[in-house]
Design an enzyme around this catalytic site. Structure first.
Site, PDB file in Angstrom:
ATOM      1  N   ASP A 405     -84.134  51.028  92.329  1.00  0.00           N
ATOM      2  CA  ASP A 405     -83.492  50.093  93.243  1.00  0.00           C
ATOM      3  C   ASP A 405     -83.993  48.666  93.025  1.00  0.00           C
ATOM      4  OD1 ASP A 405     -81.932  49.554  95.751  1.00  0.00           O
ATOM      5  OD2 ASP A 405     -83.922  49.036  96.511  1.00  0.00           O
ATOM      6  N   GLU A 458     -80.626  49.435  88.877  1.00  0.00           N
ATOM      7  CA  GLU A 458     -79.741  48.571  89.648  1.00  0.00           C
ATOM      8  C   GLU A 458     -80.247  47.147  89.414  1.00  0.00           C
ATOM      9  OE1 GLU A 458     -78.333  47.424  94.168  1.00  0.00           O
ATOM     10  OE2 GLU A 458     -80.370  48.073  93.741  1.00  0.00           O
TER      11      GLU A 458
END
Length: 730
Positions: A405, A458
């Site tokens: 993330d 990401e």
């Protein structure tokens, strides 16, 4: 009173300031013989028993009524194994003395921990079942180099920090205590006197199980056994294979109808796995499942990185869920958050009084977007704590990949910061060199220790080399989310079709950089929250047009190069934004409620996945220019796009999209290979609640030049639709 122990030393145990308990407690040689000293607050009497024979050796004197006992065994010169018979009023029990056991962490382990080069520090730190001198118990270890004193507290000692102070190892900053008879499931924490003399009660950073919020204790739990990677799972992760990911938030995919409470891991396995299999997805991606204190973070602010969240059951139950997925031929990806952590007092913040896990300067250590703290990636122990956590989930639970993330927030020091709010790196630049090195190291560790597992970034910027090998200067990820493609294409789809001709390049620009990285096309949870509307809600027009737009967009996405990711609920076009506190709107699949529209989208996604898996041109050469060719790229006036996907053995599929509500009959498209092209998908099919405009199953090429090619086909392109045409084998 013993002359070997001063009153000040004894007082130090009771005011919790003694940081070296083994210097006083346990067995010690004196001129008179072996002296045994014990600390047991509230005990009345203490008798030493020889462990092997059960023979009483001596009764200890209570030299401090608060519970400090001492006794000398005259003329005894050798240490021996003993037990203590403790009297509490009229009750007595025989216990092992934790302070008679030798240190269990060796010099090599301490060196590796300090160097940050221990591959699996979770096998050393935390709470581990083991046997010492024939006695079973739990060995507790904690890294807290600046604490003055650390005690283990829990169900086994009335949460009394005076009872079990730990041994300190200055070489590594690790505190250690072997606690006999501690048992599975007991709750515990570490009680620290920090470097400033403040009392801190901390959960175990390496705990394998943790309490459900609002409680915050760690739980004694066995280290799970290793789950071996299989060739089937390894093969399913390869870049030349079909990867279609169903992104799931376990707390809201489906809930108990009676009380709106979560399903547990086993119930989820019973319902989710068959559904994902039926829908044709190849992978499930779970939003973060490391223990986290705040439901509203969706797991993206974790504190118990080594603890599967207890919201849905035990660590063993989570392993069963992953195993069920594997048995169904589905790989599992886990969202993983090494970028920041919340400032809850029981967690990592100011762990031993210093900024141990974070940066002290808020310009480096505070994330203002999320009110969280940023890890200090330049510290060996912190880097190892994090990188090994990724390996832990892969090895110990059989997870097949991690999706990291917020990578952009890690690699840029000025991420979401104004001038003066960040500190440049040693060369004056904005890159976080320590974070970049951490990412490379983590990916190296994953790929060297768990061959076949994948890592996905990401990463929302144009940072170069995210999926390039680290030896070539890249970060070493296998895939990167294509945020640019997602933002551009959704911006295009939101437009009224009449205006799309002026933004034609938003659908084509992605091919300019397509081969710079290995991409996943993400329609994730982030696109259906915080006032962004659902995917269906983003589409313009009346009900028919909204659904047709979405179907056409899905068809375009599944035909476009890149692996696929779809957040739960989007497979049946949920109309409202995702709400983490409620189940998805499954009732929309009832045709009496949803009018068949939602079921039509569900059928389409299922068919897209099936077609995707069975046709190599749609996945094999995603990352090679040999696998793609624009056929119609410049027809902005009609908002028509056509491209060819190819496999290594010459198979071809033409993807044609019309993003206006006007059907385009007799539309001519130049083709690279003459032949018959069968229509294998039409998002306007009546089966999906479309208007059923099509090509009667097949079109044949003609020797008519078009788009710079000698041969062409004449097709009917339905309104707001995507069509797949596959070259038939001769």
């Amino acid at each position: 009173m013993t002359t070997a122990v001063t009153q000040a030393t004894i007082d130090g145990f009771f005011d919790a300031s003694n940081g070296d308990p083994f210097a006083t407690l346990g067995m010690h040689e004196t001129e008179q013989g072996i002296e045994i000293r014990t600390l047991l607050p509230d005990a009345n009497r203490m008798v030493v028993i020889e462990r092997e024979s059960g023979k009483e050796i001596t009764e200890l004197d209570c030299v401090d009524e608060r519970g400090f006992f001492v006794g000398v065994i005259p003329n005894c010169r050798q240490f021996f194994a003993y037990q203590l018979q403790v009297f509490w009023g009229n009750e007595a029990q025989i216990i092992e003395d934790p302070y008679r056991f030798h240190p269990m962490i060796d010099d090599l382990e301490q060196w590796l921990l300090s160097e940050g080069s221990m591959l699996r520090p979770y096998e050393v730190l935390g709470a581990h079942f083991m046997e010492c001198d024939g006695v079973s118990g739990v060995n507790f270890r904690l890294w807290a180099p600046n604490a003055r004193r650390v005690s283990i507290v829990g169900d086994f000692n009335y949460w009394d920090g005076r009872r079990h102070p730990m041994r300190f190892h200055p070489k590594s900053g690790v505190w250690e205590l072997f606690l006999p008879k501690a048992s599975l499931g007991q709750l515990y924490k570490f009680e620290l006197i920090d470097c400033y003399g403040n009392l801190r009660l901390k959960a175990d950073p390496y705990a394998f199980s943790s309490q459900l919020r609002p409680d915050t204790a760690s739980q004694i739990s066995a280290l799970p056994n290793v789950v071996e990677m299989t060739e089937q799972r390894r093969q399913a992760n390869q870049a030349n294979q079909p990867i279609s990911i169903y992104e799931v938030h376990l707390g809201s995919w489906r809930r108990n109808l009676e009380n709106n409470f979560w399903l547990d891991y086993d119930q989820i396995a019973d319902e989710l796995i068959p559904y994902v299999k039926e829908m044709g997805f190849t992978h499930i991606e779970f939003l973060p499942l490391s223990e986290f204190p705040f439901d509203g973070s969706w797991g993206y602010q974790p504190l118990g990185l080594y603890s599967p969240t207890s919201r849905f059951g035990s660590p063993e139950a989570f392993r069963r869920l992953v195993k069920r997925a594997h048995e169904a031929g589905i790989n599992v990806i886990l969202d993983w958050v090494p970028g920041h952590f919340p400032s809850d007092t029981h967690g990592l913040v100011a762990f031993d009084g210093t900024a141990l896990y974070e940066h002290e300067d808020p310009r480096e250590g505070y994330h203002q977007d999320w009110n969280t703290l940023i890890y200090n990636y330049g510290r060996n122990e912190v880097k190892n704590f994090l990188s090994s956590n990724a390996l832990y989930w892969l090895e110990r639970f059989g997870v097949d990949g991690i999706r990291m993330d917020a990578v952009a927030s890690m690699i840029y020091r000025d991420y979401s910061r104004a001038e003066g709010e960040w500190i440049p790196n040693q060369y004056g630049g904005r890159e976080n060199l320590e974070a970049i090195e951490f990412l490379k190291h983590t990916n190296w560790k994953i790929h060297s220790e768990m061959a076949g597992a994948i890592s996905i970034a990401e990463e929302s910027t144009s940072f170069a080399g995210v999926t390039h090998p680290s030896e070539d200067g890249g970060l070493g990820f296998n895939f990167k989310w294509n945020m640019g493609w997602m933002n551009d294409t959704l911006a295009y789809m939101k437009l009224d079709p009449i205006y799309r001709q002026y933004h034609h390049n938003k659908m084509t620009f992605g091919m300019v950089y397509q081969y710079s990285e290995n991409f996943v096309l993400p329609l994730s949870h982030d696109e259906v929250v915080h006032g962004k509307y659902s995917l269906l809600g983003k589409m313009p027009g009346d009900t028919w047009q909204k659904f047709a737009n979405l179907r056409a967009y899905y068809g375009y996405m599944w035909g476009y190069p890149g692996k696929k990711l779809l957040f739960m609920g989007n497979e049946f076009a949920q109309g409202r934004e995702w709400n983490y506190e409620e189940s998805l709107d499954w009732f929309l699949l009832d045709e009496n409620i949803g009018g068949g529209w939602h079921k039509g989208v569900l059928k389409l996604v299922k068919d897209l996945n099936q077609i995707y898996q069975k046709n190599r041109p749609l996945f094999e050469l995603d990352n090679s220019p040999e696998g793609f060719d624009w056929l119609v790229v410049d027809d902005a006036a009609n908002s028509v796009f056509a491209f060819e996907r190819r496999s290594s053995n010459g198979e071809r599929i033409i993807v044609v999209s019309n993003f206006t509500p006007v059907p385009r009959h007799n539309y001519r498209i130049g083709v690279n290979v003459a032949g018959k092209y069968e229509e294998i998908l039409n998002t306007d099919s009546m089966y999906y609640e479309g208007s059923n405009v099509g090509n009667f199953g097949c079109v044949a090429s003609e020797k008519i030049e078009s788009h710079g090619r000698e041969n062409s086909i004449s097709v009917s392109i339905p309104p707001l639709a995507t069509v797949y045409l596959r070259l038939k084998a001769k």
